[in-house]
Design a protein around this motif. Structure first.
Motif, PDB file in Angstrom:
ATOM      1  N   ASP A 169       0.860  -1.117  -0.038  1.00 43.91           N
ATOM      2  CA  ASP A 169      -0.184   0.030   0.011  1.00 43.91           C
ATOM      3  C   ASP A 169       0.863   1.379  -0.130  1.00 43.91           C
ATOM      4  N   PHE A 170       0.915   1.867  -1.187  1.00 46.73           N
ATOM      5  CA  PHE A 170       1.684   3.088  -1.204  1.00 46.73           C
ATOM      6  C   PHE A 170       1.225   4.190  -0.556  1.00 46.73           C
ATOM      7  N   LEU A 171      -0.005   4.488   0.017  1.00 45.99           N
ATOM      8  CA  LEU A 171      -0.474   5.744   0.751  1.00 45.99           C
ATOM      9  C   LEU A 171      -0.468   5.085   2.037  1.00 45.99           C
ATOM     10  N   ASN A 172      -1.046   4.003   2.479  1.00 44.64           N
ATOM     11  CA  ASN A 172      -0.995   3.447   3.791  1.00 44.64           C
ATOM     12  C   ASN A 172      -1.550   4.640   5.027  1.00 44.64           C
ATOM     13  N   ASP A 173      -2.675   5.123   4.418  1.00 46.28           N
ATOM     14  CA  ASP A 173      -3.469   5.878   5.033  1.00 46.28           C
ATOM     15  C   ASP A 173      -3.964   5.474   6.457  1.00 46.28           C
ATOM     16  N   PRO A 174      -3.692   6.400   7.772  1.00 48.62           N
ATOM     17  CA  PRO A 174      -4.131   5.814   8.899  1.00 48.62           C
ATOM     18  C   PRO A 174      -5.595   5.699   8.783  1.00 48.62           C
ATOM     19  N   ARG A 175      -6.296   4.593   9.570  1.00 49.38           N
ATOM     20  CA  ARG A 175      -7.756   4.508   9.893  1.00 49.38           C
ATOM     21  C   ARG A 175      -7.794   5.374  11.090  1.00 49.38           C
ATOM     22  N   ALA A 176      -8.660   6.691  10.840  1.00 47.32           N
ATOM     23  CA  ALA A 176      -8.686   7.699  11.749  1.00 47.32           C
ATOM     24  C   ALA A 176      -9.930   8.560  11.276  1.00 47.32           C
ATOM     25  N   PHE A 177     -10.531   9.292  12.348  1.00 45.11           N
ATOM     26  CA  PHE A 177     -11.314  10.441  12.105  1.00 45.11           C
ATOM     27  C   PHE A 177     -11.375  11.265  13.293  1.00 45.11           C
ATOM     28  N   THR A 178     -12.152  12.306  13.343  1.00 43.48           N
ATOM     29  CA  THR A 178     -12.024  13.481  14.413  1.00 43.48           C
ATOM     30  C   THR A 178     -13.301  13.493  15.038  1.00 43.48           C
ATOM     31  N   ALA A 179     -13.173  13.388  16.321  1.00 45.57           N
ATOM     32  CA  ALA A 179     -14.668  13.375  17.077  1.00 45.57           C
ATOM     33  C   ALA A 179     -14.640  14.143  18.376  1.00 45.57           C
ATOM     34  N   ALA A 180     -15.643  14.473  19.324  1.00 46.93           N
ATOM     35  CA  ALA A 180     -15.677  15.136  20.348  1.00 46.93           C
ATOM     36  C   ALA A 180     -16.940  14.417  21.197  1.00 46.93           C
ATOM     37  N   PHE A 181     -16.774  14.568  22.628  1.00 48.95           N
ATOM     38  CA  PHE A 181     -17.398  14.049  23.600  1.00 48.95           C
ATOM     39  C   PHE A 181     -18.850  14.939  23.584  1.00 48.95           C
ATOM     40  N   LEU A 182     -20.050  14.023  23.470  1.00 49.97           N
ATOM     41  CA  LEU A 182     -21.106  15.024  23.590  1.00 49.97           C
ATOM     42  C   LEU A 182     -21.386  15.626  24.985  1.00 49.97           C
ATOM     43  N   SER A 183     -20.735  14.982  25.861  1.00 58.34           N
ATOM     44  CA  SER A 183     -21.086  15.494  27.387  1.00 58.34           C
ATOM     45  C   SER A 183     -19.871  16.612  27.554  1.00 58.34           C
ATOM     46  N   ASP A 184     -19.154  16.993  26.772  1.00 57.04           N
ATOM     47  CA  ASP A 184     -17.906  17.913  26.996  1.00 57.04           C
ATOM     48  C   ASP A 184     -18.681  19.508  26.503  1.00 57.04           C
ATOM     49  N   PRO A 185     -18.774  20.340  27.316  1.00 56.76           N
ATOM     50  CA  PRO A 185     -19.443  21.627  26.973  1.00 56.76           C
ATOM     51  C   PRO A 185     -18.993  22.347  26.125  1.00 56.76           C
ATOM     52  N   THR A 186     -17.428  22.006  26.091  1.00 56.15           N
ATOM     53  CA  THR A 186     -16.406  22.784  25.052  1.00 56.15           C
ATOM     54  C   THR A 186     -16.425  22.104  23.882  1.00 56.15           C
ATOM     55  N   MET A 187     -16.844  20.935  23.624  1.00 53.22           N
ATOM     56  CA  MET A 187     -16.859  20.156  22.422  1.00 53.22           C
ATOM     57  C   MET A 187     -15.448  19.847  21.579  1.00 53.22           C
ATOM     58  N   THR A 188     -14.464  19.846  22.832  1.00 55.27           N
ATOM     59  CA  THR A 188     -13.120  19.695  22.555  1.00 55.27           C
ATOM     60  C   THR A 188     -12.694  18.471  21.558  1.00 55.27           C
ATOM     61  N   PRO A 189     -12.215  18.630  20.273  1.00 56.21           N
ATOM     62  CA  PRO A 189     -11.905  17.789  19.273  1.00 56.21           C
ATOM     63  C   PRO A 189     -10.791  17.039  19.651  1.00 56.21           C
ATOM     64  N   PHE A 190     -10.735  15.595  19.094  1.00 57.98           N
ATOM     65  CA  PHE A 190      -9.563  14.715  19.369  1.00 57.98           C
ATOM     66  C   PHE A 190      -9.575  13.890  18.240  1.00 57.98           C
ATOM     67  N   THR A 191      -8.598  13.353  17.889  1.00 55.18           N
ATOM     68  CA  THR A 191      -8.263  12.107  16.776  1.00 55.18           C
ATOM     69  C   THR A 191      -8.499  10.911  17.199  1.00 55.18           C
ATOM     70  N   VAL A 192      -9.221  10.029  16.704  1.00 54.98           N
ATOM     71  CA  VAL A 192      -9.611   8.537  17.110  1.00 54.98           C
ATOM     72  C   VAL A 192      -8.650   7.925  16.015  1.00 54.98           C
ATOM     73  N   THR A 193      -7.586   7.097  16.423  1.00 54.67           N
ATOM     74  CA  THR A 193      -6.670   6.402  15.646  1.00 54.67           C
ATOM     75  C   THR A 193      -6.943   4.764  16.079  1.00 54.67           C
TER      76      THR A 193
END
Length: 560
Positions: free
Chosen positions: A486-510
């Motif tokens: 696989d020449f690209l080998n993209d990581p399996r990932a996405f960006t999310a935030a906890f619904l219970s977080d009032p600041t909706m702090t984003p984090f990367t799920v890998t």
């Protein structure tokens, strides 16, 4: 709180112990001795007040802080020190923090969401006369000094203190000349989140990265099956797979059919021997073929230090039709399958329904074949996450894929059979829509859309031969091996935030990204039932490090 201190008790105990109690009748001498005893007791009280409140020249209402100590820490610990730590901190500090901590405890046990008590202890001197209000709410501090109200209902469990009997009165009176020492304790309860192994990934939602891998795997297998169909359909004027075949143009002897899915295939262009029951079609007449097959896959991926392992199971069917004339083959195909993904340890799972469409065209001059494939897929995903909680998190969303590939191959005679080296390149682009979970006991997430790309190149070969087991009944075994990268080998990932977080702090799920290098090994067996019908079965194993994926299919092809 608001308890009378041990110091105050000592004062009055000392004073009372100095009272003189003499038996007998009351006379002037007794009265005098009594007067001196009271005077002496007053002097002791006054001396104690001066000693315990130095610098006080009067009995005015005074409050001063004698000592303040603090202890405890506030930490959120997540392996890898990823942005997930900040997101969990924000969620725990928010209005739903206790629910989040409870969900973590339910998911991983008490150790995963243990509490650290930050204790603020303040000892305050109150000099009368003054009246101190008594409240049942938490106390407040200003620059380390308690400004009230006194908290009579807080921990520890031995509280409230006797002088905080709210049922009896709502204030505590310190008389003139009296001194009270009040020790106030405030608690700042923090949550320590310690998620070992794949726990951090599970909380973050790495189940959705396993769905990405499953879609990409099955997409490659679909495109590769179209290459197999094309490579086995060499330019031919008649659908016959018999041995002892020769190209008229270059004299190359080919023993056996074009193999594997073999039997999805045709014989080379000119034959030195043609079975008597096969009637050649009229000149310039093309050959139509239809094929259908059932297929399934079983795969398992080992876990890592930050992600639980997972596996998937899929089953489906594919249909196609193509037209062969001279050196050209063109066809279309459609496939539908359903895949189930299950994460190890957590039991989190997802379901993927996929509809795939593809077209293929191949130019096959002599022993060569040059094939191009275009395809796309539409995928419907549903997932159940955090299955360890009483209320799991659920989500539904769509995904789509686009595919393109090219392959070149050439046949050579090899002993009594045929060998065909090949090289190819397959691109797949995956797009997943955004989604928001429901449920999850305050650990639900909302995710943005994600794009994952794969560009797999491969080199390898297949070899096959043909046996006539009885008159008119031929079998064609095949072996094949390829090396994928696989020449690209993209990581399996996405960006999310906890619904219970009032600041909706984003984090990367890998999640787990499979090894970019893999070995693809396979075998096929075809059987010509008569001059029009061929039955076939195929097996392939893809080995990527410690992970293994198994693919099996079988079906029929008819030509006329």
């Amino acid at each position: 709180m608001g308890a009378v201190s041990a110091q105050r008790g000592c004062i009055f105990f000392a004073a009372r112990s100095l009272q003189l109690r003499l038996p007998g009748a009351v006379d002037a001498g007794h009265i005098m001795r009594r007067w001196w005893a009271l005077a002496l007791r007053g002097l002791v009280v006054l001396a104690a007040a001066v000693l315990l409140a130095p610098g006080r020249a009067d009995a005015a209402s005074t409050t001063s802080t004698l000592s303040t100590t603090t202890s405890g820490t506030t930490t959120v610990v997540v392996p890898g020190n990823s942005p997930l730590a900040n997101a969990l901190s924000a969620a725990l500090a928010g209005p739903n923090g206790s629910l989040v901590a409870n969900a973590l405890t339910q998911a991983f046990g008490p150790g995963a969401a243990s509490q650290t008590v930050n204790t603020f202890v303040t000892t305050t001197e109150f000099v009368g006369p003054q009246t101190i209000p008594i409240g049942n709410g938490p106390g407040t501090f200003a620059n380390g000094v308690r400004v009230g109200p006194i908290n009579c209902n807080g921990p520890p469990t031995t509280w409230p203190a006797p002088n905080c009997n709210l049922a009896g009165y709502q204030q505590f009176v310190i008389p003139a000349g009296g001194i009270d020492f009040n020790t106030n304790v405030d608690y700042d309860i923090a949550t320590n989140v310690t998620l070992a192994g794949g726990g951090a990934g599970m909380i973050a939602g790495d189940l959705y990265t396993t769905i990405q891998t499953t879609i990409l795997d099955n997409e490659f297998i679909f495109i590769d099956s179209l290459f197999a169909r094309a490579r086995s359909a060499a330019s031919s004027s008649m659908p016959t797979p018999y041995a002892v075949m020769r190209f008229a143009d270059d004299g190359t002897r080919l023993d056996g059919d074009d193999g594997p899915a073999a039997m999805l295939g045709y014989a080379p262009r000119s034959l030195s021997a043609t079975p008597p029951f096969v009637k050649a079609p009229p000149p310039d007449t093309g050959i139509w073929s239809i094929w259908a097959k059932g297929e399934g896959a079983i795969a398992n991926f080992s876990g890592t230090a930050t992600n639980f392992g997972f596996g998937y199971r899929s089953a489906g069917s594919a249909f196609g039709v193509d037209y062969l004339k001279h050196d050209w083959l063109a066809g279309i195909a459609v496939a539908y399958d359903n895949a189930m993904v299950t994460q190890d340890v957590s039991g989190d799972n997802g379901s993927i329904g996929s509809l795939r469409l593809g077209g293929y065209a191949s130019y096959q001059p002599g022993p060569w074949s040059f094939t191009g494939v275009l395809g796309g897929g539409f995928h419907s995903v549903s997932a159940d996450r955090l299955m360890v909680l009483p209320t799991p998190a659920t989500a539904s969303y769509d995904a789509n894929t686009i595919d393109a590939g090219f392959e070149a191959a050439r046949r050579y005679a090899f002993g009594s059979g045929t060998i065909q080296p090949m090289a190819g390149l397959v691109y797949t682009g995956l797009h997943t829509d955004a989604f928001t979970e429901s449920g999850g006991s305050s650990l639900g997430i909302t995710s943005s859309s994600a794009d994952i790309d794969s560009l797999k190149g491969y080199v390898g070969a297949r070899a096959w031969t043909t046996y006539e087991v009885m008159p008119g009944f031929m079998v064609m075994p095949e072996l094949r091996a390829r090396l994928l990268y696989d020449f690209l080998n993209d990581p399996r990932a996405f960006t999310a935030a906890f619904l219970s977080d009032p600041t909706m702090t984003p984090f990367t799920v890998t999640g787990i990204t499979p090894d970019r290098t893999a070995a693809l090994l396979g075998a096929s067996l075809g059987a010509r039932l008569d001059q029009r019908w061929i039955a076939f079965v195929n097996y392939d194993a893809e080995i990527r490090g410690s992970s293994l994926a198994n693919f099996i299919s079988g079906g029929l092809k008819a030509s006329w």
